[in-house]
Design a protein around this motif. Structure first.
Motif, PDB file in Angstrom:
ATOM      1  N   ASP A 160       0.826  -1.216   0.000  1.00 45.33           N
ATOM      2  CA  ASP A 160       0.000   0.000   0.000  1.00 45.33           C
ATOM      3  C   ASP A 160       0.862   1.269   0.000  1.00 45.33           C
ATOM      4  O   ASP A 160       0.340   2.377  -0.075  1.00 45.33           O
ATOM      5  CB  ASP A 160      -0.938   0.014   1.210  1.00 45.33           C
ATOM      6  CG  ASP A 160      -0.170  -0.039   2.526  1.00 45.33           C
ATOM      7  OD1 ASP A 160       1.025  -0.392   2.508  1.00 45.33           O
ATOM      8  OD2 ASP A 160      -0.763   0.268   3.574  1.00 45.33           O
ATOM      9  N   ASP A 161       2.160   1.078   0.106  1.00 47.92           N
ATOM     10  CA  ASP A 161       3.057   2.231   0.234  1.00 47.92           C
ATOM     11  C   ASP A 161       4.077   2.267  -0.904  1.00 47.92           C
ATOM     12  O   ASP A 161       4.477   3.339  -1.364  1.00 47.92           O
ATOM     13  CB  ASP A 161       3.768   2.163   1.592  1.00 47.92           C
ATOM     14  CG  ASP A 161       4.281   3.506   2.052  1.00 47.92           C
ATOM     15  OD1 ASP A 161       3.709   4.538   1.630  1.00 47.92           O
ATOM     16  OD2 ASP A 161       5.250   3.536   2.834  1.00 47.92           O
ATOM     17  N   LYS A 187       1.514  -6.792   3.319  1.00 46.48           N
ATOM     18  CA  LYS A 187       0.245  -6.110   3.597  1.00 46.48           C
ATOM     19  C   LYS A 187      -0.753  -6.261   2.446  1.00 46.48           C
ATOM     20  O   LYS A 187      -1.535  -5.355   2.165  1.00 46.48           O
ATOM     21  CB  LYS A 187       0.468  -4.613   3.891  1.00 46.48           C
ATOM     22  CG  LYS A 187       1.474  -4.329   5.018  1.00 46.48           C
ATOM     23  CD  LYS A 187       1.353  -2.918   5.550  1.00 46.48           C
ATOM     24  CE  LYS A 187       2.471  -2.617   6.549  1.00 46.48           C
ATOM     25  NZ  LYS A 187       2.367  -1.299   7.166  1.00 46.48           N
ATOM     26  N   ASP A 189      -3.290  -7.883   2.461  1.00 52.22           N
ATOM     27  CA  ASP A 189      -4.659  -7.913   2.991  1.00 52.22           C
ATOM     28  C   ASP A 189      -5.307  -6.524   2.950  1.00 52.22           C
ATOM     29  O   ASP A 189      -6.518  -6.397   3.070  1.00 52.22           O
ATOM     30  CB  ASP A 189      -4.641  -8.444   4.433  1.00 52.22           C
ATOM     31  CG  ASP A 189      -3.757  -7.589   5.334  1.00 52.22           C
ATOM     32  OD1 ASP A 189      -4.289  -6.893   6.206  1.00 52.22           O
ATOM     33  OD2 ASP A 189      -2.510  -7.594   5.155  1.00 52.22           O
ATOM     34  N   ARG A 190      -4.510  -5.494   2.769  1.00 50.48           N
ATOM     35  CA  ARG A 190      -5.045  -4.119   2.764  1.00 50.48           C
ATOM     36  C   ARG A 190      -5.832  -3.844   1.481  1.00 50.48           C
ATOM     37  O   ARG A 190      -5.436  -4.284   0.395  1.00 50.48           O
ATOM     38  CB  ARG A 190      -3.886  -3.105   2.864  1.00 50.48           C
ATOM     39  CG  ARG A 190      -3.282  -3.028   4.251  1.00 50.48           C
ATOM     40  CD  ARG A 190      -3.409  -1.635   4.813  1.00 50.48           C
ATOM     41  NE  ARG A 190      -3.138  -1.641   6.242  1.00 50.48           N
ATOM     42  CZ  ARG A 190      -2.142  -0.961   6.810  1.00 50.48           C
ATOM     43  NH1 ARG A 190      -1.342  -0.225   6.063  1.00 50.48           N
ATOM     44  NH2 ARG A 190      -1.981  -1.000   8.105  1.00 50.48           N
ATOM     45  N   HIS A 191      -6.920  -3.065   1.628  1.00 52.53           N
ATOM     46  CA  HIS A 191      -7.784  -2.825   0.467  1.00 52.53           C
ATOM     47  C   HIS A 191      -7.063  -2.017  -0.621  1.00 52.53           C
ATOM     48  O   HIS A 191      -7.338  -2.148  -1.803  1.00 52.53           O
ATOM     49  CB  HIS A 191      -9.067  -2.108   0.895  1.00 52.53           C
ATOM     50  CG  HIS A 191      -8.833  -0.691   1.324  1.00 52.53           C
ATOM     51  ND1 HIS A 191      -8.421  -0.363   2.597  1.00 52.53           N
ATOM     52  CD2 HIS A 191      -8.902   0.478   0.635  1.00 52.53           C
ATOM     53  CE1 HIS A 191      -8.258   0.952   2.692  1.00 52.53           C
ATOM     54  NE2 HIS A 191      -8.551   1.480   1.511  1.00 52.53           N
ATOM     55  N   ASN A 192      -6.128  -1.193  -0.210  1.00 53.03           N
ATOM     56  CA  ASN A 192      -5.417  -0.367  -1.194  1.00 53.03           C
ATOM     57  C   ASN A 192      -4.065  -0.945  -1.593  1.00 53.03           C
ATOM     58  O   ASN A 192      -3.196  -0.225  -2.088  1.00 53.03           O
ATOM     59  CB  ASN A 192      -5.246   1.060  -0.658  1.00 53.03           C
ATOM     60  CG  ASN A 192      -4.556   1.083   0.706  1.00 53.03           C
ATOM     61  OD1 ASN A 192      -4.476   0.048   1.373  1.00 53.03           O
ATOM     62  ND2 ASN A 192      -4.060   2.230   1.101  1.00 53.03           N
ATOM     63  N   ALA A 193      -3.904  -2.259  -1.349  1.00 50.94           N
ATOM     64  CA  ALA A 193      -2.649  -2.910  -1.754  1.00 50.94           C
ATOM     65  C   ALA A 193      -2.553  -2.957  -3.274  1.00 50.94           C
ATOM     66  O   ALA A 193      -3.534  -3.256  -3.951  1.00 50.94           O
ATOM     67  CB  ALA A 193      -2.593  -4.319  -1.182  1.00 50.94           C
ATOM     68  N   SER A 222       1.053 -11.464   3.820  1.00 49.01           N
ATOM     69  CA  SER A 222       0.556 -10.567   4.865  1.00 49.01           C
ATOM     70  C   SER A 222       1.164 -11.055   6.173  1.00 49.01           C
ATOM     71  O   SER A 222       0.828 -12.146   6.648  1.00 49.01           O
ATOM     72  CB  SER A 222      -0.968 -10.607   4.951  1.00 49.01           C
ATOM     73  OG  SER A 222      -1.371 -10.008   6.175  1.00 49.01           O
TER      74      SER A 222
END
Ligand code: GTP
Ligand code: MG
Length: 369
Positions: A160-161, A187, A189-193, A222
């Motif tokens: 996401d980053d 990460k 699992d993050r929606h914005n991955a 994750s």
């Protein structure tokens, strides 16, 4: 033999030349690189009211033994893996999850203690040693020594980053040290991955991923949920097999200090990663300017162990002074040798400090003129 050139001695004393003093000693018309023996150099130094110290024991030290050319007859050892990546990209969380699952697989409830290095035994009985390197001064010192402690770098990039400054720095460190890398896209699992974006920017920054015909494996994980960790471990094992990691077990122990601290009731404690040989209880070891008669060794589950084989991280108790993270560890045959080596190293570093101090003084003198 103890010898010093005319120009070096002049530099230490802080004069441009001392031709007259040389002539007084009966030494005439010598070049600046003429070597003076200890006695000549001492006499000249004394002419300048300096107090020379000649030390001929300085050569006694401990070093790494030459590696055998053919390693194939030595036993395999576990890969040592360093986790690198940008701040908050999930390195510690990943390690925590790996550690917990390994405890669950082993004995329940054993672990409470955090140490900077730990081993995970997979269902296949294979073991991986992870170094909690981020944030550790230890790692930069090791990198400086050619990163020979680490076999594999796992680069953690948060999906996401994306690629951040320390991600790039980590890539550079791995490349400079010649250590193969595996990318863990974390990460997910993050929606914005956005793992595709991560791959593309890795490629743009010289990381040649398998997906694009390169050699670097990447795994989507994750650290929080544990998703993909099996594949990550598999990727590590695959890479380790390619490297055919082996070590001698019957020689004197060699290793590196991963971290160290003062512990109540235990004194100075250091986590040592054994690289070659077997470290045993009662052994005498030297690290930097301190030494230790190994009083007690514990593994990452705080269990007491008597022997530590290559690629094993152990907590070692019995140090005379606090060892410095990153320092190399060598076994000495006895306490006397350890003491001499430590004394010599201290002498050497204080002499180096004196030379630096002299440089500063001389510089001030020059500026005053
Ligand atoms: P530094 O040691 O400061 O460099 O950070 P780090 O890379 O060790 O990151 P850390 O594991 O401390 O995680 C930072 C934050 O990200 C914490 O809030 C974690 O809970 C969160 N985090 C880590 N991994 C994951 C993940 O896989 N998914 C999600 N959703 N959050 C994660
Ligand atoms: Mg961390």
């Amino acid at each position: 033999p103890d010898a010093i050139s005319v120009s070096n001695l002049a530099k230490i004393i802080g004069v441009a030349s001392f031709e007259q003093k040389l002539q007084n000693l009966g030494i005439e018309y010598v070049s600046h690189d003429h070597l003076l023996n200890a006695e000549e150099a001492s006499l000249i130094a004394m002419e300048y009211n300096l107090n020379p110290v000649v030390n001929s024991e300085a050569a006694i030290d401990l070093f790494s033994k030459p590696k055998p050319v053919d390693m194939s007859k030595y036993p395999l050892r576990s890969p040592v893996v360093a986790i690198l990546g940008h701040v908050d990209h999930g390195k510690t969380t990943l390690l925590d999850t790996l550690r917990k699952s390994s405890v669950a697989a082993g004995e329940a409830g054993g672990i409470t203690q955090h140490i900077g290095a730990f081993s995970v035994t997979l269902p296949s009985e294979r073991t991986i040693t992870f170094l909690d390197t981020p944030g550790h001064a230890a790692f930069s010192a090791m990198r400086a020594r050619g990163a020979h402690v680490t076999d594999i770098v796992v680069l953690v990039v948060a999906a996401d980053d994306g690629i951040m400054p320390q991600t790039l720095e980590a890539i550079k460190h791995a490349k400079d040290a010649g250590v193969p890398m595996i990318v863990a896209i974390n990460k997910i699992d993050r929606h914005n991955a956005n793992s595709q974006k991560v791959r593309e920017s890795l490629l743009a920054n010289g990381v040649e991923l398998e997906e694009y015909g390169g050699e670097t494996q990447s795994v989507e994980i994750s650290g929080l949920t544990g998703q993909g960790l099996d594949q990550l471990e598999e990727a590590i094992i695959t890479l380790a097999e390619l490297s055919d990691l082996r070590a001698e077990v019957d020689i004197e122990a060699e290793g590196a200090v991963i971290e160290s601290q003062m512990e109540k009731g235990k004194g100075y404690v250091a986590t040592i990663l054994v690289k070659r040989g077997t470290l045993k209880q009662g052994d005498i070891i030297v690290a930097g300017t301190t030494w230790c008669k190994v009083r007690m060794m514990t593994n990452e589950k705080s269990q007491i162990i008597k022997n530590a084989l290559p690629s094993t991280p152990v907590k070692v108790i019995g140090w005379k002074e606090l060892p410095v993270a990153g320092d190399e560890v060598f076994q000495a045959t006895d306490e006397e040798l350890a003491k001499i080596v430590v004394a010599n190293r201290k002498l050497k570093s204080s002499r180096e400090q004196q030379l630096k101090d002299l440089e500063v003084i001389n510089e001030k003198r020059r500026q005053r003129k």
